[in-house]
Design a protein around this motif. Structure first.
Motif, PDB file in Angstrom:
ATOM      1  N   CYS A 773     -28.361  24.694  -0.233  1.00 36.61           N
ATOM      2  CA  CYS A 773     -28.035  23.356   0.290  1.00 36.61           C
ATOM      3  C   CYS A 773     -27.067  23.443   1.464  1.00 36.61           C
ATOM      4  N   ALA A 774     -26.096  24.364   1.383  1.00 38.93           N
ATOM      5  CA  ALA A 774     -25.140  24.514   2.485  1.00 38.93           C
ATOM      6  C   ALA A 774     -25.845  24.932   3.768  1.00 38.93           C
ATOM      7  N   VAL A 775     -26.786  25.888   3.599  1.00 39.57           N
ATOM      8  CA  VAL A 775     -27.528  26.356   4.767  1.00 39.57           C
ATOM      9  C   VAL A 775     -28.306  25.226   5.413  1.00 39.57           C
ATOM     10  N   TRP A 776     -29.018  24.478   4.603  1.00 41.61           N
ATOM     11  CA  TRP A 776     -29.888  23.444   5.178  1.00 41.61           C
ATOM     12  C   TRP A 776     -29.130  22.202   5.624  1.00 41.61           C
ATOM     13  N   ILE A 777     -27.955  21.965   5.044  1.00 44.94           N
ATOM     14  CA  ILE A 777     -27.140  20.846   5.532  1.00 44.94           C
ATOM     15  C   ILE A 777     -26.585  21.170   6.911  1.00 44.94           C
ATOM     16  N   THR A 778     -26.127  22.421   7.080  1.00 46.55           N
ATOM     17  CA  THR A 778     -25.627  22.828   8.401  1.00 46.55           C
ATOM     18  C   THR A 778     -26.763  23.028   9.402  1.00 46.55           C
ATOM     19  N   ILE A 780     -29.329  21.065   9.943  1.00 45.29           N
ATOM     20  CA  ILE A 780     -29.798  19.835  10.607  1.00 45.29           C
ATOM     21  C   ILE A 780     -29.082  19.582  11.921  1.00 45.29           C
ATOM     22  N   PRO A 781     -27.720  19.559  11.973  1.00 43.84           N
ATOM     23  CA  PRO A 781     -27.068  19.346  13.286  1.00 43.84           C
ATOM     24  C   PRO A 781     -27.291  20.505  14.262  1.00 43.84           C
ATOM     25  N   ALA A 782     -27.340  21.730  13.733  1.00 43.71           N
ATOM     26  CA  ALA A 782     -27.592  22.872  14.617  1.00 43.71           C
ATOM     27  C   ALA A 782     -28.995  22.809  15.204  1.00 43.71           C
ATOM     28  N   TYR A 783     -29.939  22.363  14.391  1.00 45.47           N
ATOM     29  CA  TYR A 783     -31.335  22.254  14.838  1.00 45.47           C
ATOM     30  C   TYR A 783     -31.466  21.192  15.932  1.00 45.47           C
ATOM     31  N   VAL A 784     -30.786  20.093  15.736  1.00 45.95           N
ATOM     32  CA  VAL A 784     -30.888  18.988  16.691  1.00 45.95           C
ATOM     33  C   VAL A 784     -30.209  19.334  18.012  1.00 45.95           C
ATOM     34  N   SER A 785     -29.090  20.064  17.984  1.00 44.52           N
ATOM     35  CA  SER A 785     -28.298  20.316  19.187  1.00 44.52           C
ATOM     36  C   SER A 785     -28.678  21.596  19.911  1.00 44.52           C
ATOM     37  N   SER A 786     -29.413  22.487  19.263  1.00 51.00           N
ATOM     38  CA  SER A 786     -29.755  23.765  19.912  1.00 51.00           C
ATOM     39  C   SER A 786     -30.930  23.577  20.852  1.00 51.00           C
ATOM     40  N   PRO A 787     -30.801  24.080  22.109  1.00 51.80           N
ATOM     41  CA  PRO A 787     -31.901  23.937  23.060  1.00 51.80           C
ATOM     42  C   PRO A 787     -32.832  25.139  23.047  1.00 51.80           C
ATOM     43  N   GLY A 788     -34.082  24.885  23.388  1.00 51.68           N
ATOM     44  CA  GLY A 788     -35.040  25.953  23.645  1.00 51.68           C
ATOM     45  C   GLY A 788     -35.308  26.848  22.465  1.00 51.68           C
ATOM     46  N   LYS A 789     -35.325  28.125  22.759  1.00 49.62           N
ATOM     47  CA  LYS A 789     -35.673  29.101  21.734  1.00 49.62           C
ATOM     48  C   LYS A 789     -34.594  29.204  20.659  1.00 49.62           C
ATOM     49  N   PHE A 790     -33.394  28.720  20.963  1.00 49.83           N
ATOM     50  CA  PHE A 790     -32.329  28.757  19.957  1.00 49.83           C
ATOM     51  C   PHE A 790     -32.616  27.799  18.815  1.00 49.83           C
ATOM     52  N   THR A 791     -33.378  26.755  19.100  1.00 55.68           N
ATOM     53  CA  THR A 791     -33.799  25.849  18.028  1.00 55.68           C
ATOM     54  C   THR A 791     -34.643  26.605  17.007  1.00 55.68           C
ATOM     55  N   VAL A 792     -35.571  27.396  17.533  1.00 52.77           N
ATOM     56  CA  VAL A 792     -36.429  28.188  16.659  1.00 52.77           C
ATOM     57  C   VAL A 792     -35.599  29.241  15.924  1.00 52.77           C
ATOM     58  N   ALA A 793     -34.646  29.860  16.633  1.00 56.47           N
ATOM     59  CA  ALA A 793     -33.810  30.881  16.002  1.00 56.47           C
ATOM     60  C   ALA A 793     -32.981  30.292  14.871  1.00 56.47           C
ATOM     61  N   VAL A 794     -32.464  29.076  15.085  1.00 55.80           N
ATOM     62  CA  VAL A 794     -31.685  28.406  14.034  1.00 55.80           C
ATOM     63  C   VAL A 794     -32.561  28.144  12.820  1.00 55.80           C
TER      64      VAL A 794
END
Length: 839
Positions: A773-778, A780-794
């Motif tokens: 749960c901690a991983v997936w809660i963190t 969501i904001p990382a996924y939304v704010s990360s651009p480009g390939k970093f979104t996929v990496a997150v």
């Protein structure tokens, strides 16, 4: 009525008196310098001398005659060619047979005052006898001259009321083309409109955008320079300075030279008259000013006596337009002997008296030229005088109704206006092959030769032809230049540069400097995403949407496609951890399979454990679908595989949690709850939970599936190739369902965390769900704010982190006991104080 009759009677008496009054001259008569009587007479006005000494005008005594000095060799040759042409016609049997042409040639000394005096003199003729009457008709049929435009304006305005035709061989001012002001003016040279355009074209041709301009302060220079400045502006040529001077203003000339010396323009357009140019050259030579590329006009560019060692230092390499050179057969021999023997009124021979009883001292300067003929090959205006004389002869030939056998009717009275009309219709070819006719403005077709001041290997100076300009040709073919034959200023073989600012290379644009001409600018690099692929671009062009500017900003190239690839460091690291997770999961599965009969394996529901290990293997595998170039199939697979495998994984964990709770309940006295959640029910629950996710994914793929998408929002210089979610609702439904099962599992495991076992499965599940749960809660904001390939990496990181969390929290303790604490792998130790539990 009585007053009217009285006025009419008075007018009649005055008119009758004027007709019966003999003609009288006021003041001393002005005699021609050279003259000869004939049946018809042609006047000539030339500046044979260039300097005039004015007498005292104190009015205490009668003013003395004006004194002329400094021979103007060019105009002296024009007078000679006029006489040569007349003598040639007089000998002709086809042109004006039996009619002799006389001439009266006056010297203006290069003075406006003398020009007026000479004009009046040529119009009035010689002294009149007592019986001569004033009949209002001039004693000549045409005037050849003047050689300068301003003097020709004076001449034409004076003769205009009398309709005497004036034909100039070298007056080029465009102002003289006005037929309303100068209806009887003609010229055998083109007007300066064409030369002004040609000057602008030659400057444009060589890429000079920053020039200086000097002109004579007279009609010739002012009108010619005004036309050049206008055309130069249209052609994008900037003029650093435009200065002018007149021959009598020495201080102004020095200021002009000072401006030239201080200027930054290396090319100077010199629209200067013959006399003024001589003075300018003298000043440049005195101050040793050199290195300027002079662009000249026909008035001075081929003047032989201007090209000396001193002047060549300053003006060597000069380039300009000259009247086409035409060799007149026999003229060179004529000026050496026949002219001095027959046409010249004074001789150096002793005992020879002037036919006009004049003082021979006035001809001393001319006599010094008796044996000089080196300048004759460069006498380019000679042919113009020759054409002018022949044009008058052809006009008279038609007016006198001349016939080869019968001759001409000498008794006919020819009015000047008749000669004007006849000149408009002349159309003939001279013996050198040139065609002679006058256009509607009284001018000739513009044909120039481009000449270059050069010094040959023998040290001799010459005017070398390097091209031509012909206004009769189509616009793009009028100017022809042979640049490889040009010697530039200072004897350089390389063309000089004359620009206010150097050309802006591709990749930049011009930005005007405030308060300066448009030719002065800064070169500004194009912005990112813009290019200029030409020199001196005004604006940069925006690249198309999927293209970007290269490093030089001179070409649009395809934007780099960015996606998480297998070959980059980040992709390799993630692949490594994915394979590492798969490897550990497989090893754990092998270990569990080999120890399946041990109590710790049996106590933890081996079927769900193996199913969980299988689902974890799928979770590690599904992370690999996020790496690589997105395609239509990979986009649909990565999200649906992720959603289904994680639901399968959480379902197994949830099943294990429920089993733990049910097992505890089953140990209580009288409880029979395990029969409601046996192996079949466990498998069914996992299947149902998973099918719900499968249904969500099918709906997502049916309504709006994920697809490859070129994202240009985050970066302008590159394209992020990613998977568009299609329906965001579908994505969040998949993620939300996983979160719902994880939360339920966490709650149940948290409730069972303190069950009285030595090996409490619920405690480890609690830890694993807490990490999940901690991983997936963190995430969501990382996924939304990360651009480009970093979104996929997150996203991959979240999958791997949660998968490793489940793997280690649930299976690591068991593997520890199996491998390192086998003595604890007993039923008694596992059960502790609780009673035996049967699964």
């Amino acid at each position: 009525m009585i007053l009217f009759l009285y006025a009419l009677l008075l007018f009649h008496q005055l008119h009758t008196k004027a007709e019966n009054t003999p003609c009288q001259k006021m003041g001393d008569p002005k005699y021609p310098l050279l003259s000869k009587d004939g049946d018809v007479t042609i006047g000539g006005i030339f500046a044979i001398h260039r300097k005039e000494t004015l007498p005292s005008f104190e009015f205490t005594q009668k003013p003395q005659h004006l004194l002329c000095s400094s021979v103007n060799l060019r105009d002296f040759r024009l007078a000679q060619i006029m006489i040569f042409a007349i003598e040639e016609i007089n000998r002709s049997e086809s042109l004006l047979p039996n009619v002799t042409i006389g001439y009266r040639i006056y010297d203006t000394c290069g003075s406006r005052l003398s020009t007026m005096s000479a004009t009046i003199g040529v119009m009035n003729g010689q002294d009149f006898g007592q019986g001569d009457r004033c009949n209002g008709h001039p004693p000549l049929q045409a005037i050849i001259g003047e050689s300068e435009s301003s003097a020709t304006v004076i001449l034409s305005r004076t003769t205009g009321p009398f309709k005497i035709p004036v034909i100039s061989p070298s007056a080029t001012c465009e102002c003289l083309s006005n037929r309303k002001d100068y209806p009887s003016f003609f010229r055998t040279i083109a007007n300066d409109y064409h030369q002004s355009r040609a000057l602008a074209y030659i400057v444009k041709h060589f890429g000079w955008s920053w020039v200086g301009a000097v002109n004579s302060d007279n009609d010739y220079g002012n009108n010619g320079m005004a036309a050049f400045l206008q055309i130069a502006k249209e052609e994008g040529i900037c003029v650093e300075y435009s200065v002018k001077f007149y021959r009598t203003d020495t201080e102004k000339l020095k200021k002009v030279v000072d401006i030239i010396k201080k200027g930054t323009a290396k090319v100077i357009v010199s629209f200067v008259s013959f006399v003024e140019m001589g003075l300018l050259i003298d000043q440049l030579s005195i101050q040793k000013i050199a290195g300027f590329q002079m662009i000249g006009v026909e008035s001075w560019i081929t003047t032989k006596n201007y090209i000396t060692p001193n002047s060549f230092h300053s003006l060597g390499g000069s380039l300009g337009f000259a009247v086409r050179k035409i060799n007149i057969e026999g003229f060179a021999d004529y000026v050496i002997k026949e002219f001095w023997d027959t046409a010249f009124p004074c001789s150096q021979s002793e005992g020879n008296s002037s036919q006009y009883a004049l003082n021979c001292s006035r001809y001393e300067e001319l006599l010094a030229l008796k044996n000089y003929n080196e300048d004759i090959p460069e006498q380019r205006y000679a042919s113009n005088v020759y054409k002018a004389v022949h044009a008058v002869a052809h006009s008279l030939h038609s007016l006198l109704k001349c016939k080869e056998q019968e001759g001409c009717e000498k008794s006919l009275t020819i009015q000047p206006q008749e000669v004007v009309e006849a000149l408009k219709n002349v159309n003939f070819t001279i013996k050198m092959g040139d065609h002679v006719w006058f256009d509607s403005t009284g001018g000739a077709v513009a044909q120039y030769e481009v000449v270059n001041w050069q010094q040959d290997s023998d040290g001799l100076f010459q005017f070398k032809s390097v091209g031509y300009y012909d206004a009769s040709l189509p616009p793009l073919q009028r100017l022809m230049l042979n640049a490889k034959n040009i010697i530039w200023a200072g004897g350089q073989l390389k063309k000089p540069s004359s620009v206010c600012s150097e050309s802006c290379p591709p990749g930049t644009r011009k930005a005007a400097q405030k308060g300066r001409p448009v030719c002065c600018y800064d070169c500004i690099p194009c912005a990112e995403g813009e290019i200029s692929n030409e020199t001196d671009a005004i604006n940069c062009k925006q690249c198309p949407r999927e293209y970007w500017s290269n490093a030089e900003k001179n070409n649009c190239v395809s934007k780099n496609l960015e996606f998480l690839s297998f070959t980059e460091v980040m992709g390799i690291v993630l692949v490594f951890f994915s394979l590492f997770g798969i490897g550990i999961t497989v090893l754990v599965a092998i270990l569990f399979y080999s120890k399946k009969d041990t109590p710790i394996i049996k106590a933890n529901n081996s079927e769900l454990s193996f199913l969980l290990l299988f689902s974890l293997t799928l979770c590690f595998l599904c992370s690999l679908t996020f790496i690589g170039r997105p395609t239509e199939w990979s986009c649909m697979l990565r999200h649906t595989a992720f959603g289904i495998t994680f639901v399968l994984c959480i379902s197994c964990v949830l099943g294990k949690t429920i089993v733990v709770l049910m097992a505890f309940k089953a140990t209580l006295p009288g409880s029979n709850v395990m029969k409601w959640f046996g192996p079949k029910q466990q498998r069914l629950s996992v299947l149902i939970f998973t099918l719900i996710q499968v249904l969500i994914c099918v709906l997502w793929l049916t309504i709006s599936p994920p697809f490859p998408y070129k994202n240009m929002k985050y970066y302008k210089e590159k394209i992020i190739l990613e998977c568009n979610l299609g329906s965001t609702m579908g994505f969040w439904a998949v993620l939300g369902y996983i979160g719902l099962l994880a939360a339920l599992c966490f709650i149940l495991s948290f409730l069972a965390r303190k069950l009285p076992d030595n090996f409490n499965e619920a405690k480890f599940i609690t830890f694993s769900m807490l990490i999940f749960c901690a991983v997936w809660i963190t995430f969501i904001p990382a996924y939304v704010s990360s651009p480009g390939k970093f979104t996929v990496a997150v996203e991959i990181f979240a999958i791997l982190a949660s998968s490793f969390g489940l793997l280690f929290c649930i299976f690591a303790p068991k593997c520890y006991i199996i491998l390192l604490k086998p003595e604890q792998n007993t039923k008694q130790h596992i059960m502790g104080k609780t009673t035996s539990i049967s699964y």
